[in-house]
Design a protein around this motif. Structure first.
Motif, short mmCIF file in Angstrom:
data_model
loop_
_atom_site.label_atom_id
_atom_site.label_comp_id
_atom_site.label_asym_id
_atom_site.label_seq_id
_atom_site.Cartn_x
_atom_site.Cartn_y
_atom_site.Cartn_z
N PRO A 197 25.06 37.58 38.26
CA PRO A 197 25.18 36.30 38.96
C PRO A 197 26.48 35.56 38.68
O PRO A 197 26.92 34.74 39.48
N GLN A 198 27.11 35.83 37.53
CA GLN A 198 28.36 35.15 37.21
C GLN A 198 29.58 35.84 37.81
O GLN A 198 30.69 35.27 37.81
N ALA A 199 29.41 37.04 38.35
CA ALA A 199 30.56 37.83 38.78
C ALA A 199 31.39 37.18 39.89
O ALA A 199 32.62 37.24 39.84
N PRO A 200 30.80 36.56 40.92
CA PRO A 200 31.65 35.95 41.96
C PRO A 200 32.58 34.88 41.41
O PRO A 200 33.76 34.81 41.80
N ALA A 201 32.09 34.03 40.52
CA ALA A 201 32.95 33.00 39.92
C ALA A 201 34.03 33.64 39.05
O ALA A 201 35.21 33.23 39.10
N GLN A 202 33.66 34.64 38.27
CA GLN A 202 34.63 35.30 37.42
C GLN A 202 35.70 36.02 38.25
O GLN A 202 36.88 36.03 37.87
N LEU A 203 35.30 36.60 39.37
CA LEU A 203 36.26 37.29 40.23
C LEU A 203 37.29 36.31 40.78
O LEU A 203 38.50 36.59 40.77
N ALA A 204 36.84 35.16 41.26
CA ALA A 204 37.78 34.16 41.78
C ALA A 204 38.71 33.68 40.67
O ALA A 204 39.92 33.48 40.89
N ARG A 205 38.18 33.51 39.47
CA ARG A 205 39.01 33.08 38.34
C ARG A 205 40.06 34.14 38.00
O ARG A 205 41.23 33.81 37.75
N CYS A 206 39.66 35.39 37.99
CA CYS A 206 40.61 36.48 37.70
C CYS A 206 41.72 36.52 38.75
O CYS A 206 42.90 36.69 38.42
N ARG A 207 41.35 36.37 40.01
CA ARG A 207 42.36 36.38 41.07
C ARG A 207 43.31 35.19 40.95
O ARG A 207 44.50 35.30 41.24
N ALA A 208 42.78 34.04 40.51
CA ALA A 208 43.64 32.87 40.32
C ALA A 208 44.70 33.14 39.27
O ALA A 208 45.85 32.68 39.39
N LEU A 209 44.36 33.87 38.23
CA LEU A 209 45.30 34.17 37.16
C LEU A 209 46.40 35.13 37.60
O LEU A 209 47.43 35.23 36.93
N LEU A 210 46.18 35.83 38.71
CA LEU A 210 47.12 36.86 39.15
C LEU A 210 47.83 36.51 40.44
O LEU A 210 48.48 37.36 41.03
N THR A 211 47.72 35.28 40.90
CA THR A 211 48.32 34.90 42.17
C THR A 211 49.36 33.81 41.97
O THR A 211 49.51 33.26 40.86
N GLY A 212 50.09 33.50 43.03
CA GLY A 212 51.13 32.48 42.97
C GLY A 212 50.56 31.08 43.02
O GLY A 212 49.37 30.87 43.25
N PRO A 213 51.42 30.06 42.81
CA PRO A 213 50.96 28.66 42.75
C PRO A 213 50.24 28.20 44.02
O PRO A 213 49.32 27.39 43.94
N GLU A 214 50.64 28.73 45.18
CA GLU A 214 50.04 28.25 46.43
C GLU A 214 48.57 28.61 46.53
O GLU A 214 47.74 27.81 47.00
N ALA A 215 48.21 29.83 46.11
CA ALA A 215 46.83 30.30 46.25
C ALA A 215 46.00 30.07 44.99
O ALA A 215 44.78 30.23 45.02
N CYS A 216 46.64 29.70 43.90
CA CYS A 216 45.94 29.62 42.61
C CYS A 216 44.87 28.53 42.63
O CYS A 216 43.71 28.78 42.27
N GLU A 217 45.22 27.33 43.06
CA GLU A 217 44.28 26.21 43.00
C GLU A 217 43.05 26.43 43.86
O GLU A 217 41.93 26.18 43.39
N PRO A 218 43.20 26.91 45.12
CA PRO A 218 41.98 27.17 45.91
C PRO A 218 41.05 28.19 45.26
O PRO A 218 39.82 28.08 45.36
N LEU A 219 41.62 29.17 44.54
CA LEU A 219 40.78 30.17 43.88
C LEU A 219 40.02 29.56 42.70
O LEU A 219 38.85 29.88 42.47
N PHE A 220 40.68 28.69 41.94
CA PHE A 220 39.97 28.01 40.85
C PHE A 220 38.84 27.15 41.42
O PHE A 220 37.74 27.09 40.87
N THR A 221 39.12 26.47 42.54
CA THR A 221 38.10 25.64 43.17
C THR A 221 36.92 26.49 43.64
O THR A 221 35.75 26.11 43.48
N THR A 222 37.23 27.65 44.21
CA THR A 222 36.17 28.57 44.64
C THR A 222 35.33 29.03 43.45
O THR A 222 34.10 29.11 43.52
N ALA A 223 36.00 29.35 42.35
CA ALA A 223 35.29 29.80 41.16
C ALA A 223 34.31 28.72 40.67
O ALA A 223 33.15 29.01 40.35
N LEU A 224 34.77 27.47 40.64
CA LEU A 224 33.89 26.40 40.18
C LEU A 224 32.71 26.18 41.13
O LEU A 224 31.60 25.86 40.70
N ALA A 225 32.95 26.38 42.42
CA ALA A 225 31.85 26.26 43.39
C ALA A 225 30.80 27.33 43.14
O ALA A 225 29.58 27.07 43.23
N HIS A 226 31.23 28.55 42.79
CA HIS A 226 30.27 29.61 42.45
C HIS A 226 29.53 29.26 41.17
O HIS A 226 28.32 29.51 41.05
#
Length: 552
Positions: free
Chosen positions: A384-413
């Motif tokens: 059940p935690q995997a979707p949030a963790q996946l978004a967090r992992c992607r945020a750590l590996l992306t540029g500044p433009e896409a990073c914040e939306p991914l963190f927001t997605t992770a918190l929503a999960h």
């Protein structure tokens, strides 16, 4: 944990000790009498095993003289021998003995043969040999099974071993249906099997319910050895659900019970769980103690699952204390391709920790490869935690433009599931990123949320890391240094503490998410302010100052 899948005929008194008189009169006995005595000794050995008396069980087996008996008798003896080896011995050896028992029993006792096959699957699971698990399950299907939930369990586990987790999850959920519900008359073996099915399927609520019910039934009715097994399953389910204090309580109880019933292999699993709990609660000494205890048994007995859990715990403790290169080095072999890959049922759970360490130490390619596999695993609903963790992992590996939306997605999960610890980790990483983007006001909000999550979940080491990040944002609400420590700014004190632990300037920069040049600048100012000339002198000064502050 043999009895989890056991279907063999239960001894007449599962609470018995196996010490009941079994000797025949001294007068000469016929061959039939000798055969009957052998059977009684084997049955007594099994009762002793179930009662948690393995030495007594081995003594009775040695007296049984089963080596020249009929296949059914030899098969029954080998089943007990294999189950004892699974409790305390090399798991691969236990698997071979159990497979031999299944062959001997196949034509004469189908239910015991099936029990032997399923126990062989459990031995293969402990070693991390998916192919051997599948082999045991394939042979087990040769035995007809009227129990629909057991049939669903076997089919679901076989699908999982074939790499079809999405299909296997549905079958395993059928196996776990209604288990643990009030009024359900299941025995502890069936309940533990259902709890194990739910764990593999990622249904943590059902897993904890079934394993908790199994614990209650085993304590009330026996057999005694199942109490420690139920505690291990329950502790692991609580750990996966993020309820670390409960996991620790169950694992500590389970460890005592496992050692008291001669189940050293199971004790190693309890130690590994306690190491993981300690990696959250912040005690590096406890992590090292429990991980070493788990590995001391896991290595000679080939327990890949316990070994992988303990290495994950060590790496997570490294992360909690900012030792990113060490964490990446521990986890890389476990989660990436290669001969040292970790246990198939655990390695994906450790990927988010590896990605966090690797992404922050310049190992982006390895991190991206791990994320790609993790994404496929998460899509199958494995945790059940995997979707949030996946978004967090992607945020750590992306540029500044896409990073914040991914963190927001992770918190929503995260909002859809319980688990303060994982939510806190996402908030901490998000807040750290905001600070590096020179947005301290927004960073403080995220970091304060992270601190609340960690404090509520008892994650003391991670809370300390979060407080340090808050100080770096200039948060006036954080405690200021007292006494001699007040000679340093909050950032200088953070750097001094890292250096005192033996970190190089580059390692300090990685921990604090600043540049090595910034570390060098602050460290020169620290030396000048304190009048010290070396890292050794700094370490001594800091140790004295902190002791004075703690005990004025």
């Amino acid at each position: 944990m043999t009895a989890v899948y056991g279907l063999g005929r239960r001894a007449r008194s599962p609470q018995g000790t196996g010490t009941e008189p079994v000797e025949a009169p001294r007068a000469a006995r016929t061959a039939a009498d000798a055969g009957a005595l052998t059977v009684r000794l084997i049955d007594a050995a099994d009762r002793a095993r179930l009662a948690g008396l393995p030495d007594r069980a081995r003594e009775l087996l040695a007296r049984a003289g089963h080596e020249t008996a009929a296949d059914a008798v030899r098969g029954a003896a080998q089943l007990v021998i294999g189950q004892l080896a699974l409790q305390d011995g090399p798991a691969a050896d236990a698997r071979e003995v159990l497979l031999l028992a299944a062959e001997l029993l196949g034509a004469v006792d189908g239910r015991r043969a099936l029990a032997a096959r399923l126990a062989a699957m459990e031995a293969a699971w402990a070693t991390g040999d998916a192919a051997a698990c599948r082999e045991a399950l394939d042979h087990a299907r040769e035995q007809p099974e009227p129990d629909q939930r057991l049939a669903a369990f076997r089919a679901g586990m076989s699908s999982v071993m074939d790499g079809r987790l999405d299909r296997g999850r549905h079958q395993l959920r059928e196996a776990a249906t209604a288990a643990g519900a009030a009024g359900t008359p299941d025995g502890p073996e069936a309940l533990l099997r259902a709890g194990g099915a739910a764990l593999v399927a990622g249904d943590l609520v059902a897993a904890c319910r079934a394993n908790s019910r199994a614990l209650a039934v085993a304590r009330a009715r026996g057999p005694r050895i199942l109490v420690a097994q139920a505690l291990e399953r329950l502790a692991y389910g609580e750990l996966r659900a993020g309820r670390h204090a409960r996991a620790r309580a169950h694992a500590e109880d389970g460890l005592r019970t496992a050692l008291g019933t001669g189940q050293r292999n199971l004790a190693a699993h309890h130690h590994a769980i306690l190491a993981l709990v300690a990696s959250v609660e912040g005690s590096r000494a406890a992590v090292a103690e429990h991980a070493s205890a788990a590995e001391s048994v896991a290595a000679p007995h080939g327990l890949a699952q316990a070994a992988t859990l303990s290495q994950w715990a060590r790496a997570r403790a490294d992360l909690a204390h900012g030792r990113l290169p060490e964490a990446a080095a521990r986890l890389g072999p476990l989660v990436c391709a290669g001969p040292r890959r970790g246990h198939f049922a655990v390695r994906m759970l450790a990927v988010p920790c590896f990605v966090e360490a690797a992404a922050r130490t310049g190992q982006e390619d390895a991190a991206r490869a791990a994320v790609a596999e993790f994404a496929r695993w998460a899509a199958q609903g494995a945790d059940p935690q995997a979707p949030a963790q996946l978004a967090r992992c992607r945020a750590l590996l992306t540029g500044p433009e896409a990073c914040e939306p991914l963190f927001t997605t992770a918190l929503a999960h995260h909002d859809q599931h319980t688990g303060d610890f994982e939510r806190g980790r996402t908030q901490l990483l998000y807040g750290t990123w905001l600070r590096r983007q020179r947005r301290p006001g927004e960073a403080r909000g995220r970091l304060r949320d992270a601190l609340v999550s960690f404090e509520r979940g008892g994650a003391h080491g991670w809370a300390a890391q979060t407080r340090a990040e808050l100080r770096a944002t200039g948060d006036a609400g954080q405690d200021r240094p007292h006494g001699e420590l007040a000679l340093l700014t909050p950032q200088q004190l953070r750097i001094a503490r890292c250096v005192a632990e033996g970190a190089t300037n580059r390692e300090v920069a990685l921990r604090l998410s600043v540049s090595p040049r910034t570390v060098d600048h602050h460290l020169r100012n620290v030396f000048a302010a304190l009048g010290v000339r070396s890292r050794v002198e700094l370490s001594r000064w800091l140790d004295r100052a902190e002791k004075t502050t703690a005990h004025p």
